[in-house]
Design an enzyme around this catalytic site. Structure first.
Site, PDB file in Angstrom:
ATOM      1  N   GLY A  41      33.949  42.431  44.278  1.00 59.49           N
ATOM      2  CA  GLY A  41      33.602  41.047  44.576  1.00 59.49           C
ATOM      3  C   GLY A  41      32.558  40.423  43.675  1.00 59.49           C
ATOM      4  O   GLY A  41      32.162  39.274  43.904  1.00 59.49           O
ATOM      5  N   GLU A  88      34.378  48.768  43.547  1.00 60.52           N
ATOM      6  CA  GLU A  88      35.768  48.354  43.310  1.00 60.52           C
ATOM      7  C   GLU A  88      35.842  46.990  42.612  1.00 60.52           C
ATOM      8  O   GLU A  88      36.393  46.034  43.151  1.00 60.52           O
ATOM      9  CB  GLU A  88      36.515  48.244  44.648  1.00 60.52           C
ATOM     10  CG  GLU A  88      36.500  49.495  45.501  1.00 60.52           C
ATOM     11  CD  GLU A  88      37.034  49.253  46.910  1.00 60.52           C
ATOM     12  OE1 GLU A  88      37.136  48.071  47.343  1.00 60.52           O
ATOM     13  OE2 GLU A  88      37.356  50.232  47.592  1.00 60.52           O
ATOM     14  N   PRO A  89      35.292  46.873  41.405  1.00 64.00           N
ATOM     15  CA  PRO A  89      35.324  45.578  40.735  1.00 64.00           C
ATOM     16  C   PRO A  89      36.712  45.262  40.175  1.00 64.00           C
ATOM     17  O   PRO A  89      37.400  46.155  39.676  1.00 64.00           O
ATOM     18  CB  PRO A  89      34.331  45.749  39.590  1.00 64.00           C
ATOM     19  CG  PRO A  89      34.403  47.210  39.259  1.00 64.00           C
ATOM     20  CD  PRO A  89      34.650  47.908  40.577  1.00 64.00           C
ATOM     21  N   GLY A  90      37.125  44.014  40.285  1.00 59.85           N
ATOM     22  CA  GLY A  90      38.364  43.558  39.663  1.00 59.85           C
ATOM     23  C   GLY A  90      38.042  42.434  38.694  1.00 59.85           C
ATOM     24  O   GLY A  90      37.934  42.615  37.484  1.00 59.85           O
ATOM     25  N   ARG A  91      37.794  41.266  39.290  1.00 54.93           N
ATOM     26  CA  ARG A  91      37.498  40.063  38.519  1.00 54.93           C
ATOM     27  C   ARG A  91      36.406  40.273  37.470  1.00 54.93           C
ATOM     28  O   ARG A  91      36.502  39.783  36.339  1.00 54.93           O
ATOM     29  CB  ARG A  91      37.049  38.981  39.513  1.00 54.93           C
ATOM     30  CG  ARG A  91      36.869  37.613  38.956  1.00 54.93           C
ATOM     31  CD  ARG A  91      36.161  36.718  39.985  1.00 54.93           C
ATOM     32  NE  ARG A  91      36.745  36.781  41.309  1.00 54.93           N
ATOM     33  CZ  ARG A  91      37.713  35.973  41.752  1.00 54.93           C
ATOM     34  NH1 ARG A  91      38.174  35.016  40.982  1.00 54.93           N
ATOM     35  NH2 ARG A  91      38.189  36.115  42.980  1.00 54.93           N
ATOM     36  N   ARG A 108      45.715  29.796  40.539  1.00 54.76           N
ATOM     37  CA  ARG A 108      44.369  29.636  41.097  1.00 54.76           C
ATOM     38  C   ARG A 108      43.958  28.173  41.295  1.00 54.76           C
ATOM     39  O   ARG A 108      43.386  27.849  42.348  1.00 54.76           O
ATOM     40  CB  ARG A 108      43.340  30.392  40.258  1.00 54.76           C
ATOM     41  CG  ARG A 108      43.585  31.918  40.234  1.00 54.76           C
ATOM     42  CD  ARG A 108      42.466  32.695  39.552  1.00 54.76           C
ATOM     43  NE  ARG A 108      41.248  32.630  40.325  1.00 54.76           N
ATOM     44  CZ  ARG A 108      40.224  31.853  40.082  1.00 54.76           C
ATOM     45  NH1 ARG A 108      40.223  31.071  39.024  1.00 54.76           N
ATOM     46  NH2 ARG A 108      39.181  31.846  40.866  1.00 54.76           N
ATOM     47  N   CYS A 151      58.061  21.056  39.929  1.00 61.32           N
ATOM     48  CA  CYS A 151      58.258  19.913  40.817  1.00 61.32           C
ATOM     49  C   CYS A 151      57.407  20.028  42.079  1.00 61.32           C
ATOM     50  O   CYS A 151      57.919  20.224  43.185  1.00 61.32           O
ATOM     51  CB  CYS A 151      59.734  19.799  41.175  1.00 61.32           C
ATOM     52  SG  CYS A 151      60.728  19.678  39.690  1.00 61.32           S
ATOM     53  N   GLU A 152      56.107  19.965  41.903  1.00 65.40           N
ATOM     54  CA  GLU A 152      55.129  19.995  42.999  1.00 65.40           C
ATOM     55  C   GLU A 152      53.925  19.199  42.506  1.00 65.40           C
ATOM     56  O   GLU A 152      53.474  19.425  41.385  1.00 65.40           O
ATOM     57  CB  GLU A 152      54.604  21.424  43.264  1.00 65.40           C
ATOM     58  CG  GLU A 152      55.599  22.447  43.668  1.00 65.40           C
ATOM     59  CD  GLU A 152      55.846  22.497  45.166  1.00 65.40           C
ATOM     60  OE1 GLU A 152      55.093  21.848  45.928  1.00 65.40           O
ATOM     61  OE2 GLU A 152      56.809  23.176  45.553  1.00 65.40           O
ATOM     62  N   TYR A 183      43.652  37.748  38.496  1.00 62.56           N
ATOM     63  CA  TYR A 183      44.401  36.929  39.450  1.00 62.56           C
ATOM     64  C   TYR A 183      45.176  35.816  38.731  1.00 62.56           C
ATOM     65  O   TYR A 183      45.335  34.716  39.249  1.00 62.56           O
ATOM     66  CB  TYR A 183      43.466  36.382  40.551  1.00 62.56           C
ATOM     67  CG  TYR A 183      42.692  37.505  41.209  1.00 62.56           C
ATOM     68  CD1 TYR A 183      43.337  38.415  42.031  1.00 62.56           C
ATOM     69  CD2 TYR A 183      41.330  37.706  40.933  1.00 62.56           C
ATOM     70  CE1 TYR A 183      42.647  39.483  42.595  1.00 62.56           C
ATOM     71  CE2 TYR A 183      40.632  38.773  41.496  1.00 62.56           C
ATOM     72  CZ  TYR A 183      41.305  39.657  42.324  1.00 62.56           C
ATOM     73  OH  TYR A 183      40.622  40.709  42.874  1.00 62.56           O
TER      74      TYR A 183
HETATM   75  C1  LIG Z   1      40.485  42.430  45.930  1.00 62.09           C
HETATM   76  C2  LIG Z   1      39.670  43.591  46.275  1.00 62.09           C
HETATM   77  C3  LIG Z   1      38.690  44.068  45.391  1.00 62.09           C
HETATM   78  C4  LIG Z   1      38.368  43.391  44.088  1.00 62.09           C
HETATM   79  O1  LIG Z   1      37.788  42.128  44.249  1.00 62.09           O
HETATM   80  P1  LIG Z   1      37.148  41.386  42.982  1.00 62.09           P
HETATM   81  O2  LIG Z   1      36.621  40.138  43.530  1.00 62.09           O
HETATM   82  O3  LIG Z   1      38.265  41.164  42.013  1.00 62.09           O
HETATM   83  O4  LIG Z   1      36.106  42.288  42.433  1.00 62.09           O
HETATM   84  C5  LIG Z   1      38.010  45.210  45.727  1.00 62.09           C
HETATM   85  N1  LIG Z   1      38.248  45.865  46.904  1.00 62.09           N
HETATM   86  C6  LIG Z   1      39.159  45.428  47.786  1.00 62.09           C
HETATM   87  C7  LIG Z   1      39.375  46.173  49.044  1.00 62.09           C
HETATM   88  C8  LIG Z   1      39.900  44.288  47.502  1.00 62.09           C
HETATM   89  O5  LIG Z   1      40.808  43.840  48.388  1.00 62.09           O
END
Ligand SMILES: *Cc1c(COP(=O)(O)O)cnc(C)c1O
Length: 424
Positions: free
Chosen positions: A248, A282-285, A323, A354-355, A382
């Site tokens: 997050g 658990e970083p994604g973004r 997004r 078409c939206e 994302y």
């Molecule tokens: C989506 C998600 C993440 C990653 O979130 P980011 O905002 O991209 O870091 C980590 N853990 C869980 C359980 C998620 O659902």
């Protein structure tokens, strides 16, 4: 573009003369080869972001588990695996991707509220690191499947600490009203149940309170709640030596500051000092958002008459990048060739779908003409993973840039790819 020369590098691009580059590759050259729309990612940016997290947590026993759903391209999964990351998955499909990218199943954490039986079986057979369980029903089903397969499943309960992540309601997950996780009393009951089952092994406590979190406070509050739950578990004879703090960490899309990982890391180290706890994040973004751009070409300009708006219709759309339509998200838009003289007008940059919700950006002051190439920044997380075939549009190709090299890491989807599953 007088507003941007100072900060464009935060978004993995920069102008050389008047032409936009990613690392040492001209983006015009990539368009010549793969066309538009196209996603392009910077390897150097992902490596630099990973290093920031590693540096912030150097005083802690940690492992990064990359959240695959942010960008699940196999080349990126491999790259992150080579940096030392494990993975956080939310489906059996994502587990298959990790395995295809030669990821270690023993580094995989399985999150998500709705794990299906076939997904649990796949993960049990692969021997993943941990199942982050979200309900009593899931715990029972997991124990049952583990018994059938004669294995013991490592589990953490996803704890909902009822902490406000202060983010967009669609990406907040750690409040009582969210569908994710379980509150403390229920978590305690689930841990007792897990501890009694011979097919479950209590592995840790998990928590993830939301996405695009701006500053450390809510995450630190959540960690304090996790430590308090751990103490209560210890009183009941259930010892925990692993915490999964979730992801997050927010990034900059417009002018917001990037999440201060250094400050957060110091707070985490202070709270964990002397506990002997290992942690996962658990970083994604944070790892991929600003590594990526979406390249698009202006198809048509519809200039305002009277008091209407001016629209630039481009060849990227909400099916490529949802997004803006989904969250009202802001993505910076800059020209790939910054050579046009002429009037700067406020444009709504829209796709061909078409939206009326099909927009990329609104009221951006740019000098445009038909055929001009644009880079839509901060599109590495994302973006491609949420792409669809709406309007029977093929999914865009993906390119990975490394220094002065680039390579296609996903080809453009063609019509045959789309029609092959249909049975007329
Ligand atoms: C989506 C998600 C993440 C990653 O979130 P980011 O905002 O991209 O870091 C980590 N853990 C869980 C359980 C998620 O659902």
């Amino acid at each position: 573009m007088e507003e941007f020369p100072k900060t464009l590098s935060d978004f993995s691009v920069s102008y050389r003369d008047e032409s936009l580059f990613m690392e040492d590759v001209s983006l015009e050259r990539i368009v010549d080869a793969v066309g538009t729309p196209a996603y392009v990612y910077s390897q150097a940016h992902i490596q630099a972001q990973y290093k920031k997290l590693a540096e912030a947590l150097k005083a802690v026993d940690y492992r990064v588990h990359y959240a695959v759903k942010a960008n699940s391209n196999l080349a990126l999964l491999k790259l992150l695996g080579n940096l030392g990351a494990g993975y956080d998955i939310v489906s059996g499909g994502e587990l298959s991707r990790v395995l295809s990218a030669q990821g270690d199943p023993g580094s995989v954490i399985f999150s998500g509220v709705g794990k299906a039986t076939h997904e649990l079986d796949l993960a049990l057979k692969a021997g993943i690191e941990c199942f982050n369980v979200e309900s009593a029903g899931e715990l029972d089903r997991l124990a049952e499947r583990a018994a059938l397969l004669s294995v013991v499943a490592p589990v953490a309960i996803r704890f909902n600490p009822n902490v406000d992540a202060k983010t967009h309601p669609y990406i907040s997950t750690g409040l009582k009203e969210n569908k994710f996780g379980v509150l403390k009393d229920q978590a305690l009951a689930l841990y007792r149940r897990a501890a009694e089952s011979e097919h479950l092994r209590v592995y840790g406590i998990a928590c993830h309170i939301g996405s695009q979190i701006a500053e450390p406070t809510p995450l630190i509050q959540a960690l304090e709640e996790m430590l308090s739950l751990r103490r209560e578990l210890a009183q009941q004879g259930i010892e925990i030596d692993h915490l999964d703090l979730g992801g997050g960490f927010g990034v900059r899309y417009r002018d917001e500051p990037e999440f201060d990982v250094g400050l957060w890391g110091r707070e985490v180290a202070r709270l964990l000092n002397g506990t002997g706890l290992r942690i996962s994040i658990e970083p994604g973004r944070f790892l991929t958002a600003n590594a990526g751009i979406l390249l698009s070409r202006v198809e048509y300009l519809k200039e305002a008459v009277e008091d209407a708006k001016s629209f630039a219709v481009v060849d990227a759309a909400m099916n490529d990048l949802i997004r803006p339509a989904l969250y009202g998200a802001w993505h910076e838009v800059v020209p790939v060739c910054n050579d046009l003289q002429g009037d700067r007008l406020p444009w709504d940059i829209v796709g061909p779908i078409c939206e009326s919700g099909d927009f990329i950006a609104k009221q951006r002051t740019l000098t445009l003409k038909q055929g001009k190439l644009l880079a839509i920044l901060s599109s590495g997380a994302y973006g491609a993973t949420l792409a669809s075939n709406y309007n029977t549009r093929g999914r865009a190709p993906e390119v990975l840039v490394h220094k002065d090299n680039w390579r296609l890491v996903r080809r453009r989807e063609n019509l045959q790819d789309q029609l092959i599953t249909e049975l007329p």
